[in-house]
Design an enzyme around this catalytic site. Structure first.
Site, short mmCIF file in Angstrom:
data_model
loop_
_atom_site.label_atom_id
_atom_site.label_comp_id
_atom_site.label_asym_id
_atom_site.label_seq_id
_atom_site.Cartn_x
_atom_site.Cartn_y
_atom_site.Cartn_z
N ARG A 89 0.84 -1.19 0.00
CA ARG A 89 0.00 0.00 0.00
C ARG A 89 0.88 1.25 0.00
NH1 ARG A 89 -1.83 0.78 4.32
NH2 ARG A 89 -1.24 -1.07 5.50
N TYR A 240 -1.44 -3.46 -6.62
CA TYR A 240 -1.22 -4.21 -5.39
C TYR A 240 -2.39 -4.18 -4.41
CZ TYR A 240 1.23 -6.90 -2.06
OH TYR A 240 1.56 -7.94 -1.22
N LYS A 249 -9.67 -2.42 1.75
CA LYS A 249 -9.41 -1.29 2.65
C LYS A 249 -10.17 -0.03 2.23
CE LYS A 249 -7.10 -3.88 5.23
NZ LYS A 249 -5.70 -4.18 5.31
N HIS A 269 -10.63 -2.52 11.46
CA HIS A 269 -9.53 -3.38 10.99
C HIS A 269 -9.33 -4.50 12.02
CE1 HIS A 269 -5.04 -3.49 9.51
NE2 HIS A 269 -5.77 -4.34 8.84
N SER A 291 -1.37 -3.58 10.48
CA SER A 291 -1.01 -4.46 9.38
C SER A 291 0.24 -5.28 9.72
CB SER A 291 -0.73 -3.62 8.13
OG SER A 291 -1.90 -2.92 7.78
N CYS A 293 0.71 -7.56 11.95
CA CYS A 293 0.98 -7.72 13.38
C CYS A 293 0.24 -8.91 13.99
CB CYS A 293 0.62 -6.45 14.14
SG CYS A 293 1.77 -5.11 13.81
N THR A 296 -4.24 -12.51 11.07
CA THR A 296 -4.51 -13.78 10.40
C THR A 296 -4.10 -14.93 11.30
OG1 THR A 296 -4.18 -12.73 8.26
CG2 THR A 296 -4.06 -15.14 8.32
N ASN A 297 -2.94 -14.78 11.94
CA ASN A 297 -2.45 -15.86 12.81
C ASN A 297 -3.36 -16.11 13.99
OD1 ASN A 297 0.43 -17.09 12.20
ND2 ASN A 297 0.29 -15.06 11.30
N ASP A 316 -9.39 -9.87 8.89
CA ASP A 316 -8.88 -8.51 8.62
C ASP A 316 -9.88 -7.39 8.90
OD1 ASP A 316 -6.47 -7.15 7.64
OD2 ASP A 316 -7.71 -6.49 5.96
N ARG A 410 2.08 -12.25 -0.32
CA ARG A 410 0.75 -12.61 0.19
C ARG A 410 0.19 -13.85 -0.49
NH1 ARG A 410 -1.60 -8.92 4.26
NH2 ARG A 410 0.03 -7.35 4.44
#
Ligand code: GTP
Ligand code: SPV
Ligand code: MN
Length: 625
Positions: A89, A240, A249, A269, A291, A293, A296-297, A316, A410
């Site tokens: 971004r 991207y 976003k 977010h 972002s 950080c 997703t995990n 997200d 990604r």
């Protein structure tokens, strides 16, 4: 047909409709397309229906052109390498356009450069976008028309968008990340409202700039503008992720946060997960981390404690609204994951690894000689001495200098394939949120977990969120940056008004979620993480769930409620309580001072009194430490 339409509009051009039925489109959509055909001058219009056949046709073309490489090791997976100048971004070129400047940005202190959003006047936007960049920008290219829904098609909390783009990569990615379907036209009806999303890579033919890696773009001229009043987005120059997949976003956060303020809800977010304890009791948690950080995990966590279960609803973005019973209900407006590849492996995130082994587009990762993917963190998962092609196209093997994958590389895959996707992930009514969690990369001073004293204190903790810079945007180095609510790059309106909106949500008849702060990234004196993270984060979720149930396992401190020593299940771990939970007074004295001046400088007179009160109270508590 389009010709008649153009004529009615007084237009002089018409281009062939290469796919789809022009006459079946709602009149306001036809008008929108026609206006942009006139502006962008594509050679044809391709109306997408979201079908697999359509995707196969587009994919085949892209493989033939060299933009996609089939990954033979997996089912229906492809690798895409971008122009190395278009990898993240571009926050410096992202703007919100409103007539009144202070609708978009707060009153910063004199001489201070605001970092909470960038404003552009309608006149400047007209000149920069409509006059300078977009005229003729699609010459020699096809304009794809992508009807999509954020949230389940037709759902009460869902919203519709129509994206126009001249980049086929965007078409394939949008159909993974959003719900692309001809059914959208029925949802819209004759003149239904939709968000206008206009995207161009800014590379009309004949080409002015050399195309690198078959990825046309125009990095020098990137500009991403949002028009919240018109519910419109115009994005130019980049292919991207966050710059080009406008449902994500641009729409689901920047435009939606503004709609949400007007309508009394939240667009954040945040990941959404359901966590079930060994007794079978489930809680729903929404968590905001900047972002790269760990959203997703956490959303896909495989618990290291027996008997626990985590199920994912989103990784997200969350749209949340209080229902008639006073519960905050959340939906995930997206349909896929656009996840950070590096660091993901069978140990840290087996669920993500399983999710992206079919129907996935990988961007800027490395490729093994046998047609598999590789990125930093996968060293133990490939044969030794495997030949790898890096994201830049160089030959490489583990141990060589440099990196195989870009740090912001990604995977883009359908959420439905996630082995732990929650049964309710597409429930249009959403799930009731019990806890909201904030967090960032804080190498120093910040404990593993603590709880806000109340809603107001929690909103202040969110406003004070900071993190080390990551590769998801253009920033360099390891500086600690403020990222309030993990929304700094995604704010759709004045951040002071945003904090007021959060404060105002707190009403007696509502069941307000408890607010927490976590930090997986604290380092010890040797520069090692003091917390193992990943699957062991379940231990923190366990503590959070017990607090939601009102268990007496917290002790007040200057910065919030800390776990009582021993109340966190650390069975089988070799971690230091002290290293994870100490509150160095010197650190916190400086932190609150810095936070206070940040809020004063950046939000100025727009800072709600409730927030400055909370800062003052925290300052006093820290003074007394
Ligand atoms: P965006 O998609 O950019 O919004 O990122 P995200 O918030 O979803 O971050 P993600 O989960 O993809 O994690 C980013 C990086 O942080 C990856 O390299 C992960 O391996 C790493 N990470 C995630 N969780 C943990 C954790 O608990 N501990 C440590 N040490 N690293 C983590
Ligand atoms: C982020 O940067 O927070 C992302 C990736 O999730 S992007 O879609 O590029 O915004
Ligand atoms: Mn994100």
């Amino acid at each position: 047909d389009m010709e008649d339409f153009m004529e009615e509009m007084g237009g002089e051009i018409s281009v062939p409709v290469l796919n789809g039925d022009w006459d079946a489109l709602p009149a306001n959509v036809r008008k929108y397309i026609a206006e942009n055909v006139r502006l962008c001058r594509p050679k044809g219009v391709f109306i997408c229906d979201g079908s697999d056949e359509e995707a196969e046709e587009i994919t085949e073309k892209m493989v033939n052109r060299g933009l996609l490489t089939k990954l033979d090791k997996y089912e229906n997976c492809y690798l895409c390498r971008t122009d190395p100048a278009d990898v993240a971004r571009v926050e410096g070129r992202t703007f919100i356009v409103t007539k009144e400047k202070f609708e978009t940005v707060p009153h910063v202190q004199e001489g201070v450069k605001g970092i909470l959003g960038q404003w552009m006047s309608p006149e400047d936007a007209e000149r920069e976008m409509v006059q300078d960049r977009f005229p003729g920008c699609m010459k020699g290219r096809v304009m794809y028309v992508i009807p999509f829904s954020m949230g389940p098609v037709g759902g009460a909390l869902s919203k519709v968008g129509v994206q126009l783009t001249d980049f086929n990569y965007v078409v394939l990615s949008m159909r993974i990340m959003t719900r692309v379907s001809s059914k959208i036209w029925d949802v819209l009806g004759e003149n239904g409202e939709f968000v206008q999303c206009i995207h161009s890579i800014g590379a009309p033919r004949p080409l002015q700039r050399k195309v690198i890696n078959h990825w046309p773009c125009n990095p020098e001229r990137i500009m991403i503008t949002h028009f919240p009043d018109q519910r419109k987005i115009m994005s130019y120059g980049s292919g991207y992720g966050g710059n080009s997949l406008l449902g994500k976003k641009c729409f689901a956060l920047r435009i939606a946060s503004r709609i949400a303020k007007d309508e009394g809800w939240l667009a954040e977010h945040m990941l959404i997960l359901g966590v079930t304890n060994p007794q079978g009791e489930e809680k729903f948690i929404a968590a905001a981390f900047p972002s790269a950080c760990g959203k997703t995990n956490l959303a896909m966590l495989t618990p290291s404690l027996p008997g626990w279960k985590v199920r994912c609803l989103g990784d997200d973005i969350a749209w949340m609204r209080f229902d008639d019973e006073g519960r905050l209900r959340a939906i995930n407006p997206e349909a896929g994951f656009f996840g950070v590849a590096p660091g993901t492996n069978k140990k840290t995130n087996p669920v993500a690894m399983e999710t992206c082994m079919k129907n996935t587009i990988f961007t800027n990762v490395g490729m093994t000689a046998d047609g598999g993917v590789f990125w930093e963190g996968m060293e133990k998962e490939i044969e030794r001495e495997q030949k790898i092609t890096t994201w830049l196209g160089d030959q490489w093997k583990v141990g060589d200098k440099g990196k195989a994958a870009h740090p912001n590389s990604r995977f883009c895959c359908p959420a439905s394939q996630c082995p732990i996707i929650h049964d309710k992930w597409e429930d249009p009514a959403g799930v009731p949120i019990d806890a909201i969690v904030f967090g960032g990369r804080r190498p120093e001073g910040v404990p593993l977990v603590f709880e806000a004293f109340d809603w107001e204190h929690g909103v202040m903790l969110g406003a004070a969120l900071k993190s080390e810079a990551t590769a998801a945007a253009e920033f360099k180095g390891k500086q600690i940056m403020h990222d309030p609510m993990a929304m700094r790059p995604f704010m759709g309106y004045n951040f002071g008004d945003y904090l007021q909106h959060w404060s105002d949500l707190n009403k007696p008849e509502r069941q307000m979620p408890k607010i927490f702060h976590v930090n997986w990234f604290r380092l010890n004196d040797n520069g090692k993480f003091v917390w193992p993270g990943f699957g062991d984060n379940i231990r923190v979720l366990d503590w959070i769930c017990r607090r939601v149930n009102g268990e007496d396992i917290a002790v007040p401190s200057a910065i919030g409620q800390l776990p009582v020593e021993g109340s966190l299940n650390l069975k089988g771990l070799n971690v230091s309580w002290e290293e994870n939970f100490s509150l160095p007074k010197k650190y916190w004295v400086e932190d609150i001072e810095e936070t206070k001046s940040f809020l004063q400088a950046q939000v100025g007179c727009d800072l709600p009194l409730t927030i400055s009160d909370e800062v003052a109270k925290q300052e006093e508590r820290i003074r007394l430490m």
